[in-house]
Scaffold this motif. Structure first.
Motif, PDB file in Angstrom:
ATOM      1  N   GLN A   7       0.821  -1.218   0.000  1.00  0.00           N
ATOM      2  CA  GLN A   7       0.000   0.000   0.000  1.00  0.00           C
ATOM      3  C   GLN A   7       0.852   1.264   0.000  1.00  0.00           C
ATOM      4  OE1 GLN A   7      -3.195  -0.158   2.966  1.00  0.00           O
ATOM      5  NE2 GLN A   7      -2.899  -2.363   3.087  1.00  0.00           N
ATOM      6  N   GLY A   8       2.185   1.080  -0.229  1.00  0.00           N
ATOM      7  CA  GLY A   8       3.065   2.247  -0.284  1.00  0.00           C
ATOM      8  C   GLY A   8       3.387   2.815   1.080  1.00  0.00           C
ATOM      9  N   VAL A   9       3.257   1.989   2.124  1.00  0.00           N
ATOM     10  CA  VAL A   9       3.534   2.433   3.494  1.00  0.00           C
ATOM     11  C   VAL A   9       4.747   1.646   4.000  1.00  0.00           C
ATOM     12  CG1 VAL A   9       2.614   2.502   5.854  1.00  0.00           C
ATOM     13  CG2 VAL A   9       1.100   2.983   3.906  1.00  0.00           C
ATOM     14  N   HIS A  10       5.753   2.372   4.534  1.00  0.00           N
ATOM     15  CA  HIS A  10       6.896   1.680   5.135  1.00  0.00           C
ATOM     16  C   HIS A  10       6.401   0.843   6.311  1.00  0.00           C
ATOM     17  CE1 HIS A  10       9.917   3.845   2.833  1.00  0.00           C
ATOM     18  NE2 HIS A  10       9.191   4.938   3.027  1.00  0.00           N
ATOM     19  N   CYS A  11       7.031  -0.306   6.511  1.00  0.00           N
ATOM     20  CA  CYS A  11       6.562  -1.157   7.599  1.00  0.00           C
ATOM     21  C   CYS A  11       7.730  -1.621   8.455  1.00  0.00           C
ATOM     22  CB  CYS A  11       5.815  -2.365   7.037  1.00  0.00           C
ATOM     23  SG  CYS A  11       4.978  -3.323   8.305  1.00  0.00           S
ATOM     24  N   ASP A  12       7.642  -1.409   9.757  1.00  0.00           N
ATOM     25  CA  ASP A  12       8.621  -1.933  10.694  1.00  0.00           C
ATOM     26  C   ASP A  12       7.939  -3.000  11.543  1.00  0.00           C
ATOM     27  OD1 ASP A  12      10.628  -0.216   9.858  1.00  0.00           O
ATOM     28  OD2 ASP A  12      10.009   1.348  11.257  1.00  0.00           O
ATOM     29  N   VAL A  13       8.683  -4.071  11.810  1.00  0.00           N
ATOM     30  CA  VAL A  13       8.144  -5.178  12.595  1.00  0.00           C
ATOM     31  C   VAL A  13       8.977  -5.292  13.867  1.00  0.00           C
ATOM     32  CG1 VAL A  13       7.645  -7.647  12.601  1.00  0.00           C
ATOM     33  CG2 VAL A  13       7.495  -6.349  10.451  1.00  0.00           C
ATOM     34  N   THR A  14       8.321  -5.214  15.016  1.00  0.00           N
ATOM     35  CA  THR A  14       9.049  -5.270  16.287  1.00  0.00           C
ATOM     36  C   THR A  14       8.084  -5.716  17.390  1.00  0.00           C
ATOM     37  OG1 THR A  14      10.497  -4.022  17.778  1.00  0.00           O
ATOM     38  CG2 THR A  14       8.641  -2.828  16.851  1.00  0.00           C
ATOM     39  N   THR A  15       8.608  -5.832  18.619  1.00  0.00           N
ATOM     40  CA  THR A  15       7.715  -6.122  19.742  1.00  0.00           C
ATOM     41  C   THR A  15       6.943  -4.850  20.070  1.00  0.00           C
ATOM     42  OG1 THR A  15       9.354  -7.629  20.615  1.00  0.00           O
ATOM     43  CG2 THR A  15       7.603  -6.979  22.102  1.00  0.00           C
ATOM     44  N   THR A  16       5.626  -4.934  20.110  1.00  0.00           N
ATOM     45  CA  THR A  16       4.844  -3.715  20.375  1.00  0.00           C
ATOM     46  C   THR A  16       4.066  -3.798  21.679  1.00  0.00           C
ATOM     47  OG1 THR A  16       2.883  -4.466  19.194  1.00  0.00           O
ATOM     48  CG2 THR A  16       4.554  -3.302  17.891  1.00  0.00           C
ATOM     49  N   ILE A  17       4.236  -4.874  22.453  1.00  0.00           N
ATOM     50  CA  ILE A  17       3.514  -4.992  23.726  1.00  0.00           C
ATOM     51  C   ILE A  17       4.321  -4.277  24.806  1.00  0.00           C
ATOM     52  CG2 ILE A  17       2.580  -6.574  25.457  1.00  0.00           C
ATOM     53  CD1 ILE A  17       2.168  -8.616  23.214  1.00  0.00           C
ATOM     54  N   MET A  18       3.728  -3.261  25.418  1.00  0.00           N
ATOM     55  CA  MET A  18       4.475  -2.369  26.293  1.00  0.00           C
ATOM     56  C   MET A  18       4.397  -2.719  27.771  1.00  0.00           C
ATOM     57  SD  MET A  18       3.821   1.260  24.338  1.00  0.00           S
ATOM     58  CE  MET A  18       2.107   0.935  23.905  1.00  0.00           C
ATOM     59  N   SER A  19       3.851  -3.900  28.120  1.00  0.00           N
ATOM     60  CA  SER A  19       3.768  -4.238  29.545  1.00  0.00           C
ATOM     61  C   SER A  19       5.165  -4.426  30.141  1.00  0.00           C
ATOM     62  CB  SER A  19       2.896  -5.472  29.770  1.00  0.00           C
ATOM     63  OG  SER A  19       3.165  -6.439  28.808  1.00  0.00           O
ATOM     64  N   ASN A  20       6.121  -4.828  29.327  1.00  0.00           N
ATOM     65  CA  ASN A  20       7.514  -4.924  29.768  1.00  0.00           C
ATOM     66  C   ASN A  20       8.233  -3.604  29.438  1.00  0.00           C
ATOM     67  OD1 ASN A  20      10.309  -5.188  29.270  1.00  0.00           O
ATOM     68  ND2 ASN A  20      10.156  -7.403  29.066  1.00  0.00           N
ATOM     69  N   PRO A  21       8.791  -2.926  30.460  1.00  0.00           N
ATOM     70  CA  PRO A  21       9.387  -1.600  30.232  1.00  0.00           C
ATOM     71  C   PRO A  21      10.492  -1.588  29.171  1.00  0.00           C
ATOM     72  CG  PRO A  21       9.249  -2.074  32.586  1.00  0.00           C
ATOM     73  CD  PRO A  21       8.850  -3.326  31.869  1.00  0.00           C
ATOM     74  N   GLU A  22      11.270  -2.669  29.103  1.00  0.00           N
ATOM     75  CA  GLU A  22      12.333  -2.685  28.083  1.00  0.00           C
ATOM     76  C   GLU A  22      11.744  -2.753  26.681  1.00  0.00           C
ATOM     77  OE1 GLU A  22      14.994  -5.867  29.367  1.00  0.00           O
ATOM     78  OE2 GLU A  22      14.979  -4.813  31.316  1.00  0.00           O
ATOM     79  N   HIS A  23      10.694  -3.546  26.545  1.00  0.00           N
ATOM     80  CA  HIS A  23      10.030  -3.614  25.234  1.00  0.00           C
ATOM     81  C   HIS A  23       9.394  -2.276  24.888  1.00  0.00           C
ATOM     82  CE1 HIS A  23       9.554  -8.280  25.496  1.00  0.00           C
ATOM     83  NE2 HIS A  23      10.797  -7.892  25.301  1.00  0.00           N
ATOM     84  N   ALA A  24       8.818  -1.628  25.894  1.00  0.00           N
ATOM     85  CA  ALA A  24       8.191  -0.319  25.661  1.00  0.00           C
ATOM     86  C   ALA A  24       9.239   0.686  25.203  1.00  0.00           C
ATOM     87  CB  ALA A  24       7.494   0.156  26.932  1.00  0.00           C
ATOM     88  N   ALA A  25      10.413   0.659  25.851  1.00  0.00           N
ATOM     89  CA  ALA A  25      11.481   1.592  25.477  1.00  0.00           C
ATOM     90  C   ALA A  25      11.971   1.313  24.062  1.00  0.00           C
ATOM     91  CB  ALA A  25      12.636   1.482  26.472  1.00  0.00           C
ATOM     92  N   ALA A  26      12.067   0.030  23.717  1.00  0.00           N
ATOM     93  CA  ALA A  26      12.514  -0.324  22.359  1.00  0.00           C
ATOM     94  C   ALA A  26      11.506   0.165  21.329  1.00  0.00           C
ATOM     95  CB  ALA A  26      12.713  -1.841  22.248  1.00  0.00           C
ATOM     96  N   LEU A  27      10.220   0.023  21.642  1.00  0.00           N
ATOM     97  CA  LEU A  27       9.190   0.525  20.726  1.00  0.00           C
ATOM     98  C   LEU A  27       9.300   2.046  20.589  1.00  0.00           C
ATOM     99  CD1 LEU A  27       6.680   0.102  18.941  1.00  0.00           C
ATOM    100  CD2 LEU A  27       5.288   0.288  21.020  1.00  0.00           C
TER     101      LEU A  27
END
Ligand code: GDP
Ligand code: CA
Length: 307
Positions: A281-301
């Motif tokens: 659809q012409g949209v750049h896409c990034d794939v990563t962990t998006t669940i923010m219950s873990n603070p490290e994952h939230a910071a990475a997002l």
């Protein structure tokens, strides 16, 4: 160089993202433009659930386990009200009530929702700029079987477990953007659409006069994060509402709600197989962990949002 970031926000998903972002950029460079379509008047008090969720979360005083309201809350007033036969279906904690009393009194004396939001943020030490999208009334209504329900009747009274066949946003077409909202969108180096409910939280923000036009003109600077992971919401009715209103129930279905408005889309690892269809659809896409219950994952997002 300031990296001004403006985040279109619902409640919990947005609050978690803003908390994470304020750990990777200076909080005063962050602005949240916040949904008011869930606001209600109860017992004569004006209650703004999404504004309060974000304020409490950024102040570090929210109840992370329950997912709404304040930590260390008690319910003496509500219990007493119930005993009197009053309307007690909408839970209001004793401490939370102080917020609604404060806001309602200030509004009665002529302050705007914007003023009160700023005052509460200042008192609670929140330096992220919090803007209600509008000071005019917007009231999301959901149609089920044969009648229209107010947002809170649907969400709290019916526990969002009834079939919805239509949604409308009373007041939206006449609602003027609150002071600072359009400038925050024009001047941001990046605009973020939080992982919030696309129909109940984001649509009534994008629908305020001028907002959609700025997003469309700046779509290369707009990044959205999917609130659906593996086709399911982490909480709330985003998945079933998409289905009931005829959208695909996936991260791609959410993106279709933002057609022409988004240049980059962040989806969860669980949805890696959808990246191809996002890019088509012409949209750049990034794939990563998006669940923010873990603070490290939230910071990475948050770092991925800013990157
Ligand atoms: P509400 O106003 O509190 O109902 O919340 P929002 O409109 O902000 O968002 C509800 C949506 O946020 C749900 O669809 C959730 O799946 C999503 N959400 C909540 N927490 C997270 C999270 O940590 N990551 C992602 N990707 N989505 C989340
Ligand atoms: Ca909400």
């Amino acid at each position: 160089v300031l990296l001004m970031i403006t985040v279109l926000s619902g409640g919990v998903g947005a609050a978690r993202l803003l908390r994470a972002l304020s750990g990777v950029v200076p909080p005063h460079e962050l602005t949240a433009v916040i949904n008011v379509g869930d606001d209600l008047v109860m017992h004569g008090l004006t209650i703004c659930p999404d504004l309060d969720t974000i304020t409490y979360t950024l102040a570090g005083i929210n109840d992370d386990v329950r997912g709404w309201g304040l930590a260390g809350e008690s319910w003496r007033v509500l219990d007493e009200l119930r005993a009197l036969g009053g309307d007690a279906w909408f839970s209001l904690g004793d401490k939370d009530l102080a917020t609604h009393l404060y806001r309602s009194q200030r509004l009665a004396r002529g302050a705007t929702k914007s003023d009160v939001t700023q005052e509460l943020a200042d008192r609670l030490g929140v330096s992220v700029r919090l803007l209600p999208v509008s000071n005019d009334p917007i009231a999301t209504q959901l149609h089920t079987a044969s009648r229209w329900l107010s947002f809170q009747e649907y969400f709290v009274q019916e526990r969002h477990s009834v079939v919805v066949d239509d949604v409308r946003y009373d007041g939206l077409s006449a609602a003027r953007p609150a002071p600072g909202v359009l400038d925050a969108l024009r001047e941001a180096s990046r605009i973020v659409i939080a992982p919030s409910n696309p129909i109940l939280s984001v649509a009534p923000v994008i629908g305020v006069a001028g907002v959609r036009e700025i997003l469309a003109a700046r779509r290369d600077d707009v990044v959205a994060i999917s609130p659906l992971i593996g086709g399911a919401a982490l909480k709330g009715p985003a998945d079933r509402l998409l289905r009931e209103l005829g959208h695909e129930v996936s991260a791609v279905g959410v993106l279709s709600c933002y057609e022409g408005l988004v240049g980059r889309y962040i989806i969860d690892d669980a949805d890696a197989s959808l990246a191809e269809s996002v890019r088509a659809q012409g949209v750049h896409c990034d794939v990563t962990t998006t669940i923010m219950s873990n603070p490290e994952h939230a910071a990475a997002l948050a770092r991925a949002v800013v990157a």
